[in-house]
Every structure is written in C-alpha cells, then in structure tokens.
Design a protein around this motif. Structure first.
Motif, mmCIF file in Angstrom:
data_model
loop_
_atom_site.group_PDB
_atom_site.id
_atom_site.type_symbol
_atom_site.label_atom_id
_atom_site.label_comp_id
_atom_site.label_asym_id
_atom_site.label_seq_id
_atom_site.Cartn_x
_atom_site.Cartn_y
_atom_site.Cartn_z
ATOM 1 N N ALA A 48 0.656 -1.273 0.055
ATOM 2 C CA ALA A 48 0.007 -0.097 -0.101
ATOM 3 C C ALA A 48 0.970 1.193 0.051
ATOM 4 C CB ALA A 48 -0.894 -0.073 1.254
ATOM 5 N N ILE A 49 0.290 2.440 -0.690
ATOM 6 C CA ILE A 49 1.050 3.637 -0.602
ATOM 7 C C ILE A 49 0.192 4.608 0.197
ATOM 8 C CG2 ILE A 49 1.537 5.502 -1.839
ATOM 9 C CD1 ILE A 49 2.447 3.780 -4.142
ATOM 10 N N ALA A 50 0.632 5.239 1.092
ATOM 11 C CA ALA A 50 0.040 6.217 2.032
ATOM 12 C C ALA A 50 0.742 7.527 1.465
ATOM 13 C CB ALA A 50 0.482 6.030 3.430
ATOM 14 N N THR A 51 -0.177 8.643 0.792
ATOM 15 C CA THR A 51 0.244 9.607 0.054
ATOM 16 C C THR A 51 -0.554 10.964 0.607
ATOM 17 O OG1 THR A 51 0.744 10.441 -2.061
ATOM 18 C CG2 THR A 51 -1.194 9.220 -1.874
ATOM 19 N N ARG A 52 -0.397 11.968 -0.099
ATOM 20 C CA ARG A 52 -1.151 13.146 0.298
ATOM 21 C C ARG A 52 -1.704 13.675 -1.158
ATOM 22 N NH1 ARG A 52 3.575 15.911 3.207
ATOM 23 N NH2 ARG A 52 3.318 17.180 1.625
ATOM 24 N N GLY A 53 -2.649 14.554 -1.155
ATOM 25 C CA GLY A 53 -3.457 14.826 -2.151
ATOM 26 C C GLY A 53 -2.461 15.605 -3.228
ATOM 27 N N GLU A 54 -1.708 16.255 -2.868
ATOM 28 C CA GLU A 54 -0.872 17.310 -3.913
ATOM 29 C C GLU A 54 0.351 16.299 -4.376
ATOM 30 O OE1 GLU A 54 1.413 18.001 0.035
ATOM 31 O OE2 GLU A 54 -0.775 17.577 -0.685
ATOM 32 N N LEU A 55 0.786 15.258 -3.711
ATOM 33 C CA LEU A 55 1.861 14.356 -4.106
ATOM 34 C C LEU A 55 1.298 13.218 -5.013
ATOM 35 C CD1 LEU A 55 3.691 14.035 -0.481
ATOM 36 C CD2 LEU A 55 4.154 15.302 -2.372
ATOM 37 N N LEU A 68 1.598 -3.797 -5.363
ATOM 38 C CA LEU A 68 0.772 -2.710 -4.885
ATOM 39 C C LEU A 68 -0.829 -3.289 -4.914
ATOM 40 C CD1 LEU A 68 0.805 -0.082 -3.409
ATOM 41 C CD2 LEU A 68 0.738 1.010 -5.852
ATOM 42 N N GLU A 69 -1.486 -2.975 -3.589
ATOM 43 C CA GLU A 69 -2.774 -3.158 -3.524
ATOM 44 C C GLU A 69 -3.852 -2.102 -3.304
ATOM 45 O OE1 GLU A 69 -3.373 -6.024 -0.368
ATOM 46 O OE2 GLU A 69 -1.660 -7.142 -1.079
ATOM 47 N N LEU A 70 -3.322 -1.083 -2.427
ATOM 48 C CA LEU A 70 -3.974 0.059 -2.227
ATOM 49 C C LEU A 70 -3.320 1.362 -2.216
ATOM 50 C CD1 LEU A 70 -6.724 1.366 -0.877
ATOM 51 C CD2 LEU A 70 -5.640 0.597 1.403
ATOM 52 N N ILE A 71 -3.755 2.487 -2.686
ATOM 53 C CA ILE A 71 -3.385 3.642 -2.254
ATOM 54 C C ILE A 71 -4.376 4.847 -1.598
ATOM 55 C CG2 ILE A 71 -2.475 6.040 -3.479
ATOM 56 C CD1 ILE A 71 -1.686 4.234 -5.977
ATOM 57 N N SER A 72 -3.711 5.017 -0.425
ATOM 58 C CA SER A 72 -4.697 5.945 0.274
ATOM 59 C C SER A 72 -4.203 7.210 0.673
ATOM 60 C CB SER A 72 -4.436 5.285 1.843
ATOM 61 O OG SER A 72 -5.518 5.665 2.720
ATOM 62 N N VAL A 73 -5.161 8.030 0.196
ATOM 63 C CA VAL A 73 -4.707 9.469 0.013
ATOM 64 C C VAL A 73 -5.379 10.334 1.138
ATOM 65 C CG1 VAL A 73 -5.137 11.688 -1.493
ATOM 66 C CG2 VAL A 73 -5.116 9.315 -2.457
ATOM 67 N N TYR A 74 -4.245 11.147 1.649
ATOM 68 C CA TYR A 74 -4.618 11.878 2.892
ATOM 69 C C TYR A 74 -4.940 13.383 2.160
ATOM 70 C CZ TYR A 74 -3.211 14.904 7.103
ATOM 71 O OH TYR A 74 -3.171 15.583 8.181
ATOM 72 N N GLY A 75 -6.186 13.492 2.150
ATOM 73 C CA GLY A 75 -7.037 14.479 1.482
ATOM 74 C C GLY A 75 -7.872 14.208 0.547
ATOM 75 N N VAL A 76 -8.793 15.177 0.216
ATOM 76 C CA VAL A 76 -9.942 14.997 -0.657
ATOM 77 C C VAL A 76 -9.710 14.700 -2.122
ATOM 78 C CG1 VAL A 76 -10.530 17.277 -1.145
ATOM 79 C CG2 VAL A 76 -12.351 15.388 -1.024
ATOM 80 N N GLY A 77 -8.648 15.539 -2.588
ATOM 81 C CA GLY A 77 -8.225 15.455 -3.995
ATOM 82 C C GLY A 77 -7.281 14.291 -4.375
ATOM 83 N N VAL A 93 -8.152 2.947 -4.632
ATOM 84 C CA VAL A 93 -7.829 4.218 -4.205
ATOM 85 C C VAL A 93 -8.668 4.595 -3.258
ATOM 86 C CG1 VAL A 93 -7.023 6.638 -4.913
ATOM 87 C CG2 VAL A 93 -6.599 4.419 -6.167
ATOM 88 N N THR A 94 -8.328 5.260 -2.023
ATOM 89 C CA THR A 94 -9.231 5.674 -1.026
ATOM 90 C C THR A 94 -8.924 7.285 -0.858
ATOM 91 O OG1 THR A 94 -7.954 5.195 0.947
ATOM 92 C CG2 THR A 94 -9.574 3.767 0.023
ATOM 93 N N ASN A 95 -9.558 8.184 -0.303
ATOM 94 C CA ASN A 95 -9.257 9.529 0.005
ATOM 95 C C ASN A 95 -10.097 9.940 1.248
ATOM 96 O OD1 ASN A 95 -11.832 9.702 -0.916
ATOM 97 N ND2 ASN A 95 -11.607 11.767 -1.953
#
Length: 315
Positions: A48-55, A68-77, A93-95
């Motif tokens: 999994a990847i923990a990222t931010r919206g702008e990244l 990779l199975e999941l990308i979890s976004v810290y942000g709404v975008g 992908v989640t936000n």
C-alpha cells in the motif's frame, strides 16, 4: 504476525505518524537520499501507498511496486494519482472526504471577507502607524447582499454556498446538472455565464482532465474588473497565465488563492500583484480536521488488510 509494508510519500504530524508506524512497516520515501535505490530495494514488498493529495502517485511509482494493492490519499483530491494505472492493475484508491469539508469552506469564505474588506492591508496600516500619521484606511467593498457564484456544487461547494446564504447573498452555481439539494439557489449551465452574473466566484470543483483550465480567459474576463475569484479547489482548474495577466492589467478586480501550480514554488509574479491574497494551501489546516484525515487514512488501510470494505473508495 508480520506487519504489512507500506510506502509513505510525505510527512504526517506525529499524531498520525506514530499510530501508522505501530500498525505497519513504513518505508518513508520522502526521507530517502536515493529514492530510486530505495524503490529498487523495497518496491516488491510494498502492498500500500500512503500519500497526500498534492503528492499523489505516478504511473512510474505504481509500476515500481508490483505487488501494490491500495493507495490511501490523505486529502480529498486524488487527481495526482494515476487512476488509469490503478484501474489497469486492480489497485484500489481511497481519499478522506467529508472530514475536511467544513474547514475548506470556512477558509474560502474567510478569504473572501479578508480580500473584500482589506483586512490584511488594514492590519498593516494600523500596525505601521499609518493610521495615526495618514488617517483612515482606504474604503473597501461590502460582502453582504452581493452576488456569489459557486463553480462545482459538491460537498465543499454546497458548504460554501450555505455559509454565503448567511450573508444574504444572491447565490448561483454551475455544475453538470441542477442539484435537488439546492432549490433556493440559481443553476447556471456554463462557467462564463455564471462569472458574468456574480461579484464573487468560488471555484470548488474536483480536478480532472475535463476541468483543467476551466477558469480561463473567458471566465476571468466575464467576472470583470470589479469581480473576485476565490480558488479553494485545485490549481489546475485555473489558467494561471490568464489569471496573472488579468490581475496585472485590471481586467479582473482581485483574487484569493489557496492553491498554485508547482506549489510551494509558485509563480513569483503572484507576489508582485497587490490585488491577490495568497495562502499556503492550508484550507484543511486545523488540528481537528488533520487528525480526522489521518484517522480516515489509517482506517482505510486497516480495513483493506483486514479484508473489510473500504470506508471511502475512489477506485
């Protein structure tokens, strides 16, 4: 039990980092001196990847993590995540929607008030001694009772409009279709007409290829020399070249911006414009909201690895 290994693309506050580290084996890509070497070493172990919206997460990064199975976004975008690459490989992908909606709407309205009433300039006027030496601060423009337009009446746009109603403003909005939850507000089919009919134009659209530069020269000139543009969405929704030119020559009255292309290294020409209010992409920047965002990011990761339904899936 072996903890799932995840890749973290940017820093989080300590209140998020500590529980993230406790639950997962976290590889901090943003701390690596040689990111390519780090990905070559751990990429095939990343689930999994923990990222931010702008990244976001690019196709190259996704391909460097074959399991990779999941990308979890810290942000709404999530426009910076390559969704096509995710769909091709079955990556979810989640936000973090909803938890930041109120704060983003609050800042948008605060930016409108600050810019319209000259709050930052007036504070400088008083602090510098000009009030005593030169007299009253120059007159500014009222907010209440004027006309506001909202481009994109989703969660954030709705909350912006709801707040503006408290100022007895005439509210119009544009979206792909009229919204049943906005019976008291006027639907306008296109952005140019919306801009022409309002004094304040709030941009609250989700970003996509279809909305890139939707606020271009035509919209900006329709808003006009007395109008104000407020952007609390994504920088890509605005044609910055057209915006800077219009602000510089007076075809647009003013702007209030929380997002920029290439941020934090945004176009330096903005700094030289007296009629733009600049904010450092902090619309969701309250302790309460950032804690809720971090919790939702972790909850999505936890649900995935427990085999439970994701809380806020995008893909």
């Amino acid at each position: 039990m072996t903890k799932p290994e995840i890749l973290q693309l940017g820093p989080y506050p300590a209140w998020d980092q500590e529980p993230l580290d406790a639950a997962f084996t976290v590889h901090r890509l943003f701390e690596a001196d040689d990111r390519a070497a780090m990905l070559a070493n751990v990429g095939d172990r990343i689930r999994a990847i923990a990222t931010r919206g702008e990244l976001g997460a690019s196709r190259a990064l996704i391909e460097a993590c074959p399991n990779l199975e999941l990308i979890s976004v810290y942000g709404v975008g999530y426009d910076a995540v390559d969704l096509a690459a995710c769909r091709e490989r079955g990556i979810q992908v989640t936000n973090t929607p909803d938890v930041l909606t109120g704060d983003v709407a609050d800042l948008g309205v605060a930016m409108m008030l600050a810019q319209s009433r000259g709050i930052i300039g007036a504070e400088t006027w008083a602090r510098s001694g000009k009030w005593a030496a030169e007299g009253l601060y120059p007159l500014k423009r009222r907010v209440f009772g004027r006309r506001a337009g909202v481009l994109g009446l989703g969660r954030i746009g709705f909350e912006v409009a709801r707040r503006l109603a408290g100022f007895d403003m005439q509210i119009s909005y544009s979206d792909i279709a009229p919204k049943s939850y906005a019976p008291d507000w006027t639907f306008v089919e296109d952005a140019v007409t919306l801009a022409r009919d309002v004094d304040f134009l709030f941009v609250t659209l989700a970003a996509s290829a279809a909305t890139r530069h939707i606020v271009g020269r035509d919209v900006i000139e329709a808003l006009g020399p007395e109008g104000m543009l407020i952007n609390i969405s994504r920088a890509s929704n605005i044609d910055e070249e057209a915006l800077i030119a219009a602000l510089a020559d007076g075809r647009l009255g003013s702007a209030a911006l929380d997002v920029f292309e290439g941020e934090p290294n945004f176009d330096p020409r903005f700094r030289d414009l007296p009629n733009v209010l600049l904010q450092p992409h902090h619309a969701s920047g309250t302790i309460e909201t950032r804690k809720a965002m971090g919790q939702l990011l972790r909850d999505n990761l936890t649900a995935h690895f427990a085999g439970s339904p994701l809380l806020t899936p995008v893909v």
